[in-house]
Design an enzyme around this catalytic site. Structure first.
Site, mmCIF file in Angstrom:
data_model
loop_
_atom_site.group_PDB
_atom_site.id
_atom_site.type_symbol
_atom_site.label_atom_id
_atom_site.label_comp_id
_atom_site.label_asym_id
_atom_site.label_seq_id
_atom_site.Cartn_x
_atom_site.Cartn_y
_atom_site.Cartn_z
ATOM 1 N N ASP A 278 10.215 71.086 54.663
ATOM 2 C CA ASP A 278 9.294 69.977 54.386
ATOM 3 C C ASP A 278 7.926 70.489 53.953
ATOM 4 O O ASP A 278 7.420 71.471 54.509
ATOM 5 C CB ASP A 278 9.115 69.100 55.632
ATOM 6 C CG ASP A 278 10.427 68.463 56.078
ATOM 7 O OD1 ASP A 278 11.401 68.518 55.305
ATOM 8 O OD2 ASP A 278 10.478 67.926 57.199
ATOM 9 N N LYS A 353 -3.255 61.105 62.266
ATOM 10 C CA LYS A 353 -2.193 61.562 61.354
ATOM 11 C C LYS A 353 -1.885 60.563 60.250
ATOM 12 O O LYS A 353 -1.830 60.917 59.065
ATOM 13 C CB LYS A 353 -0.916 61.879 62.140
ATOM 14 C CG LYS A 353 0.216 62.387 61.242
ATOM 15 C CD LYS A 353 1.439 62.780 62.041
ATOM 16 C CE LYS A 353 2.533 63.279 61.110
ATOM 17 N NZ LYS A 353 3.754 63.703 61.832
ATOM 18 N N ASP A 510 9.458 64.948 49.553
ATOM 19 C CA ASP A 510 8.854 66.263 49.815
ATOM 20 C C ASP A 510 9.624 67.006 50.896
ATOM 21 O O ASP A 510 9.079 67.874 51.569
ATOM 22 C CB ASP A 510 7.384 66.107 50.222
ATOM 23 C CG ASP A 510 7.203 65.349 51.527
ATOM 24 O OD1 ASP A 510 8.146 64.641 51.942
ATOM 25 O OD2 ASP A 510 6.129 65.466 52.149
#
Length: 577
Positions: A278, A353, A510
C-alpha cells in the site's frame, strides 16, 4: 447466462474498442460515464492507438483468476448463523424499542421520543447492513465450488479501474477480501514466507504496521502460538485473530502460515493469498512528486528510512505543538486557549488521519470540522454539544494549519490547479485533460435542468444536463480528480509490466496485490513505473494543453518546485509497504 471473458478480448489491437469486451452476452463500455455526453464522446473519438496501454491494463486486471477461500467462508457462515456480532459483522437482531413512559411529563416524553428515534435509526442501519452481508455471502456460496472466476474491470471518468461485478469483489470490505484468494497458487519460497509474516502484521494493525519490516516479522514470530490457535480453533480457541483490524483477512493468513510453518519444508508450500503493498498517503506522494518537494517526500516515504515515516503521526505531533503554544495564553482573553487545554491530550494520529487523508482530495474546513467532531464524539470526552462544536472548529483549524506547513508545495499545486479550473469554468467550459496514458477526461459537473412530464396518474420529473457548467464544482473537484487520474495511470502501468513478468496482479487504487513469492519483483516494478510516470513534465504538459485549447485565456504561472531527485524512490524501502 453472462460469461465473463478476458477484458477487451484479443491480442489484435484492431479489436480494441471503447464499447467492446468484459462479457460475451452483455454490452459493456470501457468507462462509466453515467450519461455525461461530452465524456462519452471524448472516449469514443480517442484513437485506439492512444489508449492501447489502458486496454492492455484492463485486460490484465480482468485476466486475474480468483476463487472462494472455503475455510474462511465456513467460519463466516458459522458466525452469521449464530447471530453475527463478531469480526465487524452486524448483529442479526434488532435493538429493543424503549417503552413509552406512563407519564405526562413533557421532558420525559421528549427523552423517550429521542430514544425511540435513535433505536429505529439503528435498526434501519442494521437492516441495510444485514442485506449487504446476505448478498455477499449468497454470491460466495454460489461460487465456492468454482475452480476460478474473473473480475472484468472498467474505468470511472478519471481513469481509475474498478471490478464490474458488484457485491463480492476485492475492492470490498474485509469480509469480501477474506473470502477471496487467487485461484492459482505459487510456492512461498524464502521470500514469500517472509512477506506472508509481514502481511499478517499489516493486517493486524494497531500500530504494528508502522514498525520496520524486521519489527513486523518479530511481531508475527512472537505470536506463533496465537496464529496456530487461530487457524486450528478459530471460534473455540483464544480468538486472537478477532483483535486484528482486518480480522477475516488475518484469519486467512493465519491458516496459510499454520500450514507453511507446520510443514517440514515451508518454502515449498503453495500459497493462494494476495499480499498487499500500500502507498503511504498516496495522494500526498503524487503531490510530492509533482512538486519535487523534499520535505513532503520524506514525510510520505519517497525517501528511504530505517522505518516507515507516518505522515499522520507527524501531523498530530505538529498539532500538539501548536495547541501547547495556544494553551499558554490567557483563556479569559483567548477562547482558543481553553480549547487547546481541553484537547491537547486528545490529539493522536487517529484524530487527524481522516482529515490528512482527504486533504489532498479537497477537504474543506467544514468537512474537516465534521470529521474531527465525529472522532471526539466517539471518545465521549466532551459532553456538551456546544462545547464539542467549538472544540471541533478549533481542532480543524489547527490541523489544516499543520498540513499547510508540512505540505506547502502540495498546497501550492492544489491552489494552482484550482485557479486554472476556475479560469476555464468561468468561460462556461468544463475542465478537460488527457492522462499520461492517453485517456481523455472531461469533468461532468453541469447544472441540471428539470423536465416535467404530466400523465393522468402522476407528474414525472426528469433531470437532464444543461449547457451551464458548475463553476465552483469544476474548480474544487479538479485537484483531486487530476491526482486520481495520475494514481490510476501508475496502477495501470504497473499492471501491464507485472503481466509481462508473469505475475498475478490485482490493484485497488493505491494498493497493489500479488503472490507472496512475487512481492519483491512487484515492488521493483511499481517503483520504476512511478519514476517513469514523473519523468514526463506533467504540469508543463497540462498547462500547454490548457493554453492550446483556450489561447485567449490567461492562466496563472506554474508553482515553484523543489529539487527532489525522483530516482531516490527506487531505493525507498517503504514507498509502498
Amino acid at each position: 447466462k453472462v460469461i465473463p471473458v478476458k477484458v477487451m478480448g484479443t491480442n489484435n489491437s484492431n479489436f480494441y474498442r471503447y464499447d467492446k469486451g468484459a462479457h460475451l452476452f452483455l454490452p459493456s463500455y470501457v468507462m462509466r460515464t453515467h450519461g455525461a455526453r461530452q465524456q462519452r464522446e471524448a472516449v469514443k473519438k480517442a484513437p485506439k492507438e492512444q489508449m492501447q496501454t489502458i486496454f492492455e491494463a484492463l485486460d490484465n486486471l480482468g485476466s486475474t483468476k480468483w476463487r472462494v477461500n472455503k475455510k474462511v467462508l465456513s467460519i463466516v457462515d458459522r458466525i452469521w448463523s449464530s447471530g453475527g456480532r463478531l469480526a465487524d459483522l452486524v448483529d442479526r437482531a434488532d435493538v429493543s424499542l424503549p417503552e413509552k413512559p406512563d407519564t405526562e411529563d413533557e421532558a420525559e416524553l421528549k427523552k423517550w421520543r429521542w430514544s425511540m428515534r435513535s433505536a429505529k435509526k439503528e435498526n434501519s442501519e442494521r437492516h441495510s447492513q444485514r442485506c449487504d452481508v446476505e448478498l455477499k455471502l449468497a454470491v460466495a456460496r454460489k461460487m465456492k465450488e468454482e475452480a476460478g472466476f474473473y473480475y472484468p474491470h472498467n474505468l470511472d471518468f478519471r481513469g481509475r479501474a474498478y471490478p464490474m461485478h458488484p457485491y463480492l469483489n476485492h475492492l470490498g470490505s474485509d469480509l469480501c477480501r477474506g473470502v477471496l484468494e487467487f485461484s492459482e497458487g505459487r510456492p512461498l519460497g524464502e521470500s514469500g514466507l517472509r512477506w506472508l509474516k509481514i502481511h499478517l502484521a499489516n493486517l493486524y494493525g494497531g500500530g504494528v504496521d508502522k514498525l520496520s519490516y524486521d519489527g513486523r516479522i518479530a511481531f508475527t514470530e512472537n505470536h506463533l502460538e496465537d496464529i496456530f490457535d487461530s487457524a486450528n480453533r478459530p471460534l473455540e480457541g483464544k480468538r486472537w485473530w478477532l483483535e486484528a483490524e482486518d480480522p477475516f483477512q488475518c484469519l486467512a493468513v493465519c491458516m496459510d502460515l499454520n500450514e507453511a510453518l507446520r510443514s517440514p519444508s515451508p518454502e515449498t508450500v503453495i500459497s493462494h493469498i494476495p499480499v498487499h503493498q500500500d502507498g503511504s498517503c498516496n495522494g500526498l506522494q503524487h503531490y510530492a512528486a509533482l512538486g519535487r518537494d523534499k520535505l513532503g517526500a520524506v514525510a510520505v516515504n519517497l525517501v528511504s528510512g530505517e522505518k516507515p515515516a507516518d505522515v499522520y503521526s507527524g501531523i498530530a505531533a505538529r498539532v500538539v505543538e501548536i495547541m501547547k503554544r495556544d494553551a499558554q495564553k490567557d483563556p479569559a482573553k483567548d477562547a482558543d486557549a481553553a480549547r487547546a487545554r481541553l484537547l491537547v491530550d486528545q490529539v493522536d494520529r487517529k484524530l487527524v488521519k481522516q482529515t490528512v487523508m482527504t486533504s489532498v482530495y479537497g477537504v474543506t474546513y467544514v468537512g474537516a470540522r465534521e470529521q474531527i467532531k465525529r472522532r471526539l464524539k466517539e471518545r465521549g470526552v466532551i459532553a456538551e454539544d456546544s462545547e464539542l462544536f467549538g472544540a471541533s472548529c478549533y481542532a480543524a483549524k489547527v490541523t489544516l494549519t499543520a498540513l499547510g506547513e508540512m505540505f506547502e508545495a502540495a498546497r501550492s499545486i492544489m491552489t494552482w490547479l484550482g485557479d486554472c479550473a476556475k479560469v476555464i469554468a468561468c468561460e462556461n467550459e468544463p475542465v478537460r485533460w488527457t492522462t499520461p496514458l492517453g485517456l481523455p477526461v472531461v469533468q461532468p459537473y453541469r447544472k441540471l435542468g428539470r423536465h416535467l412530464i404530466k400523465t393522468s396518474l402522476q407528474v414525472l420529473t426528469l433531470q437532464r444536463e444543461t449547457d451551464k457548467v458548475m463553476v465552483k464544482r469544476q474548480r474544487t473537484a479538479f485537484p483531486p480528480n487530476f491526482v486520481h487520474s495520475l494514481d490510476g495511470s501508475h496502477m495501470m502501468m504497473t499492471a501491464v509490466a507485472c503481466k509481462k513478468q508473469g505475475l498475478y496482479f490485482a490493484g485497488v487504487h493505491d494498493s497493489y496485490w500479488t503472490h507472496a513469492c512475487d512481492v519483491d519483483t512487484m515492488n521493483k516494478i511499481l517503483r520504476e513505473k512511478f519514476v517513469e510516470l514523473y519523468d514526463a513534465p506533467i504540469l508543463e504538459n497540462l498547462l500547454e494543453s490548457f493554453e492550446t485549447s483556450f489561447p485567449k485565456l490567461k492562466f496563472p504561472p506554474l508553482p515553484e518546485r523543489g529539487n527532489f531527485d525522483m530516482k531516490d524512490v527506487l531505493q525507498s524501502t517503504y514507498f509502498f509497504n
